[in-house]
Design an enzyme around this catalytic site. Structure first.
Site, PDB file in Angstrom:
ATOM      1  N   HIS A  71       0.810  -1.213   0.000  1.00 24.24           N
ATOM      2  CA  HIS A  71       0.000   0.000   0.000  1.00 24.24           C
ATOM      3  C   HIS A  71       0.844   1.264   0.000  1.00 24.24           C
ATOM      4  CE1 HIS A  71       0.764   0.863   4.297  1.00 24.24           C
ATOM      5  NE2 HIS A  71       0.679  -0.444   4.479  1.00 24.24           N
ATOM      6  N   CYS A 131       2.428  -4.844   6.896  1.00 24.39           N
ATOM      7  CA  CYS A 131       2.254  -4.804   5.449  1.00 24.39           C
ATOM      8  C   CYS A 131       3.520  -4.296   4.761  1.00 24.39           C
ATOM      9  CB  CYS A 131       1.062  -3.919   5.107  1.00 24.39           C
ATOM     10  SG  CYS A 131      -0.520  -4.586   5.680  1.00 24.39           S
TER      11      CYS A 131
END
Length: 327
Positions: free
Chosen positions: A283, A299
């Site tokens: 992301h 992440c």
């Protein structure tokens, strides 16, 4: 895989970012750096040009700030290795020429501020805590300057240094910016590799050739990124962020789930690439200067523009392999 090597560069300018001598001409005319290493906090015309050429070649230095930081070094090492070039203690003439050949046009160009750049709405203040973001109608930019800096992959400080006195709030004004918009997207991606040790993300084509390289923030001590190979399951532009209290992120006290509206200053930025392990993805970020320098909640965090470039070459099912390289 590329082995980190020492880099020695010529200090073209010893002045700070706001120095009057740092302008479009000094960057566009900058010579290949060699001989002396600039300090990590010094803005350097040759390094700025090098960063822009690397960005255009899809070997991202992260935020273009004119400083010889860790992310710029990573990109140089990767570009040299991918092109079979010698890279030891200097940016060689061959390396500089190869970069220049992959980057048409001037490094710094003029841009006319458009109505959309200054339209907003802009955030008066970005709350420091996630819980305080959930009631905002959108997580937009904080100012036209922030929006323009991100549009051209630059730090706000470098953008301001190139445009002294400019407030960036008037459509029709001409400003100097990094020439990165027409670089296009890299080739279609057959495989993604995330290096958890070196904090990088690389993409490869069907023949196994490295086609793009990005600095990344990969996981954290409280929530490590998974190992092995996952797959891309969805790609969402301008995602809504959904907090699950089961994550128990440090600094988040809410025991109830909540959502945060889309926008570039959303906790996951302007792009979410969902992976086949629950709660994990690739992301963007609201703070590009901290990519590879601050922990992620498990992440893979890229700058918003790099996340967009990665997403442009992916499809559902693309494998994403997590590796741990030797230091």
């Amino acid at each position: 895989m590329f082995r980190p090597l020492a880099v020695v560069l010529l200090l073209v300018s010893t002045e700070p970012a706001a120095a009057a001598g740092l302008d479009a001409a000094s960057i566009n005319d900058a010579a290949p750096p060699s001989v002396k290493l600039p300090g990590p906090h010094q803005v350097n015309a040759s390094v700025a040009r090098l960063e822009i050429m690397l960005d255009r070649a899809h070997f991202s230095p992260g935020e273009i700030d004119g400083k010889l930081g860790e992310n710029a070094r990573k990109a140089m090492i990767a570009f040299a290795g991918a092109n079979g070039l010698s890279f030891d203690k200097a940016v060689t003439a061959d390396l500089w020429s190869k970069l220049a050949a992959s980057s048409d046009g001037a490094a710094i160009v003029n841009y006319t501020i458009a109505e959309a750049d200054v339209k907003g709405p802009f955030l008066e203040k970005l709350p420091p805590k996630m819980e305080s973001m959930k009631d905002l109608p959108a997580l937009g930019y904080r100012s036209p300057r922030e929006a323009l800096a991100e549009k051209f992959h630059m730090s706000e400080e470098l953008l301001q240094a190139l445009n002294p006195g400019q407030k960036f709030d008037k459509a029709g004004d001409t400003i100097a910016v990094a020439n990165v918009l027409d670089a296009g997207n890299p080739a279609p991606v057959a495989r993604v590799e995330v290096d958890k040790t070196r904090q990088t993300l690389s993409t490869f084509d069907a023949a196994g050739k490295l086609v793009a390289f990005y600095p990344a923030t990969v996981g954290s001590a409280e929530k490590p990124t998974p190992s092995g190979t996952l797959k891309v399951t969805a790609i969402n532009k301008n995602p809504t962020y959904r907090y699950n209290p089961d994550y128990k992120f440090k600094g988040v006290k809410s025991k109830r789930p909540f959502t945060i509206k889309p926008g570039p200053n959303n906790p996951v930025g302007s792009m979410w690439i969902n992976l086949s392990a629950e709660g994990y993805g690739i992301h963007g970020t609201p703070d590009p200067a901290k990519v590879s320098k601050a922990e992620s909640h498990g992440c893979v965090r890229l700058t918003n523009w790099d996340a967009g470039r990665v997403a442009a070459g992916l499809a559902k099912g693309t494998p994403v392999t997590f590796v741990e390289s030797a230091r």
